[in-house]
Motif scaffolding. Structure first.
Motif, PDB file in Angstrom:
ATOM      1  N   VAL A 120     -45.763 -17.178 -46.496  1.00 40.27           N
ATOM      2  CA  VAL A 120     -46.057 -16.872 -45.749  1.00 40.27           C
ATOM      3  C   VAL A 120     -45.617 -17.694 -44.548  1.00 40.27           C
ATOM      4  O   VAL A 120     -45.017 -17.869 -43.543  1.00 40.27           O
ATOM      5  CB  VAL A 120     -47.261 -15.852 -45.410  1.00 40.27           C
ATOM      6  N   GLU A 121     -45.581 -18.646 -44.971  1.00 41.61           N
ATOM      7  CA  GLU A 121     -45.961 -19.718 -44.403  1.00 41.61           C
ATOM      8  C   GLU A 121     -44.777 -20.492 -43.981  1.00 41.61           C
ATOM      9  O   GLU A 121     -44.882 -21.343 -42.783  1.00 41.61           O
ATOM     10  CB  GLU A 121     -47.162 -21.206 -44.281  1.00 41.61           C
ATOM     11  N   ASP A 122     -43.784 -20.135 -44.876  1.00 38.46           N
ATOM     12  CA  ASP A 122     -42.526 -21.494 -44.552  1.00 38.46           C
ATOM     13  C   ASP A 122     -41.565 -20.241 -43.257  1.00 38.46           C
ATOM     14  O   ASP A 122     -40.524 -21.024 -43.690  1.00 38.46           O
ATOM     15  CB  ASP A 122     -41.526 -21.177 -45.485  1.00 38.46           C
ATOM     16  N   VAL A 123     -41.747 -19.073 -42.573  1.00 39.21           N
ATOM     17  CA  VAL A 123     -40.488 -18.646 -41.364  1.00 39.21           C
ATOM     18  C   VAL A 123     -41.734 -17.893 -40.941  1.00 39.21           C
ATOM     19  O   VAL A 123     -43.147 -17.716 -40.625  1.00 39.21           O
ATOM     20  CB  VAL A 123     -39.686 -17.709 -42.247  1.00 39.21           C
ATOM     21  N   LYS A 124     -40.887 -17.863 -39.787  1.00 42.34           N
ATOM     22  CA  LYS A 124     -41.825 -17.173 -38.384  1.00 42.34           C
ATOM     23  C   LYS A 124     -41.897 -15.608 -38.702  1.00 42.34           C
ATOM     24  O   LYS A 124     -41.032 -15.207 -39.235  1.00 42.34           O
ATOM     25  CB  LYS A 124     -40.372 -17.393 -37.373  1.00 42.34           C
ATOM     26  N   GLN A 125     -43.100 -15.418 -38.082  1.00 37.20           N
ATOM     27  CA  GLN A 125     -42.992 -14.168 -38.832  1.00 37.20           C
ATOM     28  C   GLN A 125     -42.144 -13.253 -37.101  1.00 37.20           C
ATOM     29  O   GLN A 125     -41.441 -13.663 -36.845  1.00 37.20           O
ATOM     30  CB  GLN A 125     -44.997 -13.315 -37.508  1.00 37.20           C
ATOM     31  N   ALA A 178     -32.672  -7.098 -38.439  1.00 31.41           N
ATOM     32  CA  ALA A 178     -31.090  -6.827 -38.415  1.00 31.41           C
ATOM     33  C   ALA A 178     -30.565  -5.260 -37.615  1.00 31.41           C
ATOM     34  O   ALA A 178     -29.930  -4.942 -37.204  1.00 31.41           O
ATOM     35  CB  ALA A 178     -30.160  -7.062 -39.618  1.00 31.41           C
ATOM     36  N   TRP A 179     -31.309  -4.114 -38.744  1.00 32.62           N
ATOM     37  CA  TRP A 179     -30.735  -2.819 -37.610  1.00 32.62           C
ATOM     38  C   TRP A 179     -31.476  -2.669 -36.934  1.00 32.62           C
ATOM     39  O   TRP A 179     -30.401  -1.655 -36.039  1.00 32.62           O
ATOM     40  CB  TRP A 179     -31.834  -2.067 -38.904  1.00 32.62           C
ATOM     41  N   ARG A 180     -32.581  -3.135 -36.060  1.00 33.28           N
ATOM     42  CA  ARG A 180     -32.920  -3.312 -34.955  1.00 33.28           C
ATOM     43  C   ARG A 180     -31.893  -3.890 -33.900  1.00 33.28           C
ATOM     44  O   ARG A 180     -31.557  -3.180 -32.564  1.00 33.28           O
ATOM     45  CB  ARG A 180     -33.686  -4.028 -34.773  1.00 33.28           C
ATOM     46  N   LEU A 181     -31.271  -4.805 -34.371  1.00 38.19           N
ATOM     47  CA  LEU A 181     -30.142  -5.355 -33.535  1.00 38.19           C
ATOM     48  C   LEU A 181     -29.156  -4.665 -33.198  1.00 38.19           C
ATOM     49  O   LEU A 181     -28.974  -4.294 -31.898  1.00 38.19           O
ATOM     50  CB  LEU A 181     -29.689  -6.800 -34.010  1.00 38.19           C
ATOM     51  N   ILE A 194     -30.748 -14.866 -38.162  1.00 32.40           N
ATOM     52  CA  ILE A 194     -31.988 -14.713 -38.572  1.00 32.40           C
ATOM     53  C   ILE A 194     -33.108 -15.020 -37.028  1.00 32.40           C
ATOM     54  O   ILE A 194     -33.764 -15.075 -36.824  1.00 32.40           O
ATOM     55  CB  ILE A 194     -32.579 -15.469 -40.044  1.00 32.40           C
ATOM     56  N   HIS A 195     -32.568 -16.091 -36.598  1.00 31.84           N
ATOM     57  CA  HIS A 195     -32.859 -16.592 -35.761  1.00 31.84           C
ATOM     58  C   HIS A 195     -32.973 -15.734 -34.242  1.00 31.84           C
ATOM     59  O   HIS A 195     -34.279 -15.488 -33.572  1.00 31.84           O
ATOM     60  CB  HIS A 195     -32.256 -17.771 -34.986  1.00 31.84           C
ATOM     61  N   LEU A 196     -31.851 -14.997 -34.043  1.00 30.49           N
ATOM     62  CA  LEU A 196     -32.194 -13.532 -33.373  1.00 30.49           C
ATOM     63  C   LEU A 196     -33.468 -12.443 -33.260  1.00 30.49           C
ATOM     64  O   LEU A 196     -34.082 -12.061 -32.491  1.00 30.49           O
ATOM     65  CB  LEU A 196     -31.026 -12.730 -32.909  1.00 30.49           C
ATOM     66  N   ARG A 202     -36.808 -13.271 -31.016  1.00 28.05           N
ATOM     67  CA  ARG A 202     -37.152 -11.810 -30.141  1.00 28.05           C
ATOM     68  C   ARG A 202     -38.006 -11.657 -29.747  1.00 28.05           C
ATOM     69  O   ARG A 202     -38.644 -12.248 -29.620  1.00 28.05           O
ATOM     70  CB  ARG A 202     -36.802 -10.901 -31.055  1.00 28.05           C
ATOM     71  N   PRO A 203     -37.996 -11.995 -27.468  1.00 21.40           N
ATOM     72  CA  PRO A 203     -38.959 -12.004 -26.977  1.00 21.40           C
ATOM     73  C   PRO A 203     -40.077 -10.543 -27.169  1.00 21.40           C
ATOM     74  O   PRO A 203     -39.526  -9.829 -27.313  1.00 21.40           O
ATOM     75  CB  PRO A 203     -38.003 -12.110 -26.018  1.00 21.40           C
ATOM     76  N   LEU A 204     -41.436 -11.214 -27.584  1.00 18.72           N
ATOM     77  CA  LEU A 204     -42.315  -9.688 -27.483  1.00 18.72           C
ATOM     78  C   LEU A 204     -42.657  -9.444 -26.626  1.00 18.72           C
ATOM     79  O   LEU A 204     -43.214  -9.850 -25.679  1.00 18.72           O
ATOM     80  CB  LEU A 204     -43.689 -10.492 -28.468  1.00 18.72           C
ATOM     81  N   THR A 205     -43.249  -7.827 -26.194  1.00 17.05           N
ATOM     82  CA  THR A 205     -43.217  -7.086 -25.164  1.00 17.05           C
ATOM     83  C   THR A 205     -44.774  -7.667 -25.050  1.00 17.05           C
ATOM     84  O   THR A 205     -45.041  -8.457 -26.244  1.00 17.05           O
ATOM     85  CB  THR A 205     -43.709  -5.940 -25.653  1.00 17.05           C
TER      86      THR A 205
END
Length: 285
Positions: free
Chosen positions: A19-24, A63-66, A241-243, A247-250
């Protein structure tokens, strides 16, 4: 209406990336089914074992959300680590559990696809020879039991690292399993194969690492979206992946994450209240 996807298979579908290897990935419009109710997705999604970690489903959903900015997606986690294809037979507990959960999800969602990753446990002892026929029976049964005869079925390949890892002696037939899955995708309608080419493993040489799971999810979505097998890594998978991760959080999402951190004992109450106050000040007109 939530667009739902059933997650089935063994540990690499459940996810074992650290879990710590990637951004949530956190998005209020991505849900997961817990106790037959939809909740905002957090990772690990498929908590089948204490070792559960990052899987491919979160980046698939991202990716579906994009492509569906106003839509909601729901994940139905049913994968079970160490399970063989025989464990998924139509009279078995895993199959029946997946059908039960999917039917529960269908009360408030529409099932759009089935995501499958399984085969490591059938890569030795001659088991791979029967893989195609057994998978054929399982897919037909899912489609029939859930009344979704044309639903896309997406299956990922096994990693090339299997033969050289800690358990390499047990996976002498992994290429045969990949060939069976790829043939299945070629010969069955609305079935697609996703390559694991270039993906890497944790130190155990068995489970895809977290960043590879992020890439795998992008590839699974590529197959779903384009309705074709993905036989080579998409050139833009790192960009996607970066997108998704950046993604800016609400404001609501920021507050929810702070409350999760507080509940886990990671921040003190004063810090929680101060940070929530700052968020609320920033959104005042």
């Amino acid at each position: 209406m939530i667009n739902s996807f059933l997650m089935v298979g063994q540990s690499n579908m459940a996810g074992r990336g650290y879990v710590e290897d990637v951004k949530q990935i956190y998005d209020e419009q991505i849900k997961m089914l817990i106790n037959c109710r939809w909740q905002t997705m957090t990772e690990p999604i498929n908590f089948d074992r204490p070792t559960a970690g990052i899987g491919l489903a979160a980046s698939f959903a991202g990716a579906w959300r994009l492509q569906n900015r106003q839509g909601q997606i729901g994940l139905i986690p049913c994968a079970d680590g160490g399970s063989s294809i025989d464990d998924w037979n139509v009279d078995g507990e895993l199959f029946e559990n997946a059908v039960f959960r999917a039917n529960a999800a269908l009360k408030l969602s529409k099932l759009r696809g089935i995501l499958w990753h399984q085969g490591e446990n059938d890569s030795f002892g001659g088991r791979s020879a029967a893989y195609y026929n057994k998978l054929d029976v399982i897919v037909d049964a899912f489609r029939r039991e859930l009344d979704v005869p044309d639903i896309p079925f997406i299956a990922g390949g096994l990693g090339d690292f299997l033969s050289s890892g800690r358990y390499g002696n047990y996976f002498t037939e992994y290429k045969n399993v990949n060939q069976a899955i790829e043939k299945f995708a070629e010969t069955r309608p609305n079935c697609y194969f996703v390559t694991a080419k270039g993906l890497t493993a944790n130190d155990d040489g068995l489970h895809f690492d977290a960043i590879s799971q992020r890439k795998f999810g992008i590839r699974y979505f590529e197959a779903f979206f384009k309705k074709e097998s993905v036989l080579a890594p998409p050139k833009n998978e790192n960009e996607l992946i970066h997108l998704i991760q950046d993604r800016p959080l609400t404001p609501t999402e920021k507050i929810a994450l702070l409350e999760i951190s507080f509940a886990k004992g990671k921040i003190a109450l004063n810090d929680l209240e101060q940070q929530i106050s700052l968020i609320n000040l920033n959104i005042k007109p």
